[in-house]
Design an enzyme around this catalytic site. Structure first.
Site, PDB file in Angstrom:
ATOM      1  N   ASN A   1       0.854  -1.184   0.000  1.00 10.95           N
ATOM      2  CA  ASN A   1       0.000   0.000   0.000  1.00 10.95           C
ATOM      3  C   ASN A   1       0.886   1.230   0.000  1.00 10.95           C
ATOM      4  OD1 ASN A   1      -2.451   1.536   0.282  1.00 10.95           O
ATOM      5  ND2 ASN A   1      -1.968   1.827   2.448  1.00 10.95           N
TER       6      ASN A   1
ATOM      7  N   HIS B   1       0.928   5.207   1.377  1.00 11.38           N
ATOM      8  CA  HIS B   1       0.257   6.033   2.387  1.00 11.38           C
ATOM      9  C   HIS B   1       0.885   7.424   2.378  1.00 11.38           C
ATOM     10  CE1 HIS B   1      -1.993   6.903   6.031  1.00 11.38           C
ATOM     11  NE2 HIS B   1      -0.888   7.420   6.544  1.00 11.38           N
TER      12      HIS B   1
ATOM     13  N   SER C   1       4.887   6.928   2.118  1.00 15.32           N
ATOM     14  CA  SER C   1       5.519   5.652   2.465  1.00 15.32           C
ATOM     15  C   SER C   1       4.847   4.522   1.705  1.00 15.32           C
ATOM     16  CB  SER C   1       5.375   5.368   3.971  1.00 15.32           C
ATOM     17  OG  SER C   1       5.837   6.435   4.771  1.00 15.32           O
TER      18      SER C   1
ATOM     19  N   ASP D   1      -1.981   0.511   8.460  1.00 15.46           N
ATOM     20  CA  ASP D   1      -0.804   1.345   8.192  1.00 15.46           C
ATOM     21  C   ASP D   1       0.374   1.045   9.112  1.00 15.46           C
ATOM     22  OD1 ASP D   1      -2.242   2.642   6.188  1.00 15.46           O
ATOM     23  OD2 ASP D   1      -2.953   4.214   7.542  1.00 15.46           O
TER      24      ASP D   1
END
Length: 321
Positions: free
Chosen positions: A113, A115, A142, A151
């Site tokens: 992912n 972020h 990130s 996260d």
């Protein structure tokens, strides 16, 4: 002889909106040396603009609204669509749904992912506002592995972005987006190609070999070598040794018959290592599908063949409890 070009990792991208990070991943995948390809763009929003772009670029799409659906059922449908595409990795790119633990577990180690903050600072939403209000000198982005806790997965890469005087969350977000488009393709490429990176593969062997009693690592003939302290060697990691284009683990076996049987059974994975006798086998680590539990067992077996009885006896006794 070196092998042919390795097959590219197959990636499904999940989006909820415009899909700008999906586009960055997609166009990076069109470069000649990119180690991944996009095989599916999927969304919980059938009206997501990113779906139109994906279709225009010839990428398969899947859309299923989450509205009125149980979260587990929705994730199950997404999972099936991703499997059907043949994807072996998932990249979340503005996918605005918290995934269920079951979905995350199915894709553990294969889902990333991006972020918009410098994690671990500011997980969740409103990251740019929080960074400005805190008086930070930089925001940023990130790329991280996805885990069950939002996260908090291991960070794979970051880019800091300066916060300018008078910045608003919107102006900062616009600059961070440029950084995201640079960072995400690079991190995804590095992550999916690690399974053929000699440094990463050697580290995986190192962690398992050095967990064995009184193991030590040395460098021999340019190869990482593992043995019992002041004793014999039980494993080597060969990386393109003598220009053979292969990365392999060398371990001890029972002899010529077992060596011949392994090679006959799977001649792509097993081979006789040059300059080693018939009581050694080379096991390819760079095929992209290494079973690391199996490698751990091969290391243990090889260690047992050379370790002194005082060590094997202790290990046998520990196994009884």
């Amino acid at each position: 002889m070196a092998d042919a070009i390795a097959p590219r990792a197959r990636v499904a991208v999940l989006i909820s909106g415009s899909g700008t990070n999906m586009a960055a991943l997609l166009y990076a995948s069109r470069t000649a040396d990119c180690p991944y390809e996009i095989v599916l763009v999927a969304s919980n929003n059938p009206d997501a603009a990113g779906l139109d772009l994906a279709r225009a670029e010839g990428i398969a799409t899947f859309a299923l609204s989450h509205k009125g659906m149980d979260r587990t059922d929705h994730d199950a449908e997404m999972h099936e669509a991703i499997l059907a595409s043949g994807a072996d990795h998932i990249a979340l790119a503005g996918y605005m749904r918290v995934l269920t633990d079951g979905f995350v577990a199915r894709w553990a180690g294969r889902m990333v992912n991006i972020h918009p903050s410098l994690l671990p600072r500011y997980p969740g939403l409103h990251t740019h506002r929080r960074a400005i209000e805190a008086g930070d000198s930089h925001g940023g982005c990130s790329v991280h592995l996805v885990t069950a806790t939002l996260d908090e997965g291991p960070v794979l890469g970051q880019i800091p972005v300066a916060i300018l005087p008078g910045d608003t969350p919107e102006t900062l977000a616009a600059r961070v987006l440029f950084a995201e488009h640079q960072l995400y393709p690079r991190c995804l490429a590095a992550y999916v190609s690690r399974v053929r990176d000699p440094r990463w593969l050697t580290q995986q062997v190192r962690e398992r070999a050095m967990a064995l009693p009184e193991a030590e690592e040395t460098l021999s003939h340019g190869m990482a070598c593992f043995g019992v302290i002041k004793g014999k060697k039980f494993a080597w990691v060969s990386a393109d040794h003598h220009g053979d284009g292969r990365i392999a683990l060398l371990v001890k076996i029972s002899g010529a018959d077992e060596q011949a049987d392994l090679i006959e059974r799977d001649g792509e994975r097993y081979f006789r290592p040059a300059y080693f006798g018939s009581d050694w086998i080379a096991i390819r680590l760079d095929l992209g599908d290494t079973d690391w539990d199996s490698i751990e067992q091969w290391l243990l077996r090889s260690w047992r063949t050379i370790a002194p009885k005082r060590l094997t006896g202790l290990l046998d006794a520990a196994d009884m409890f």
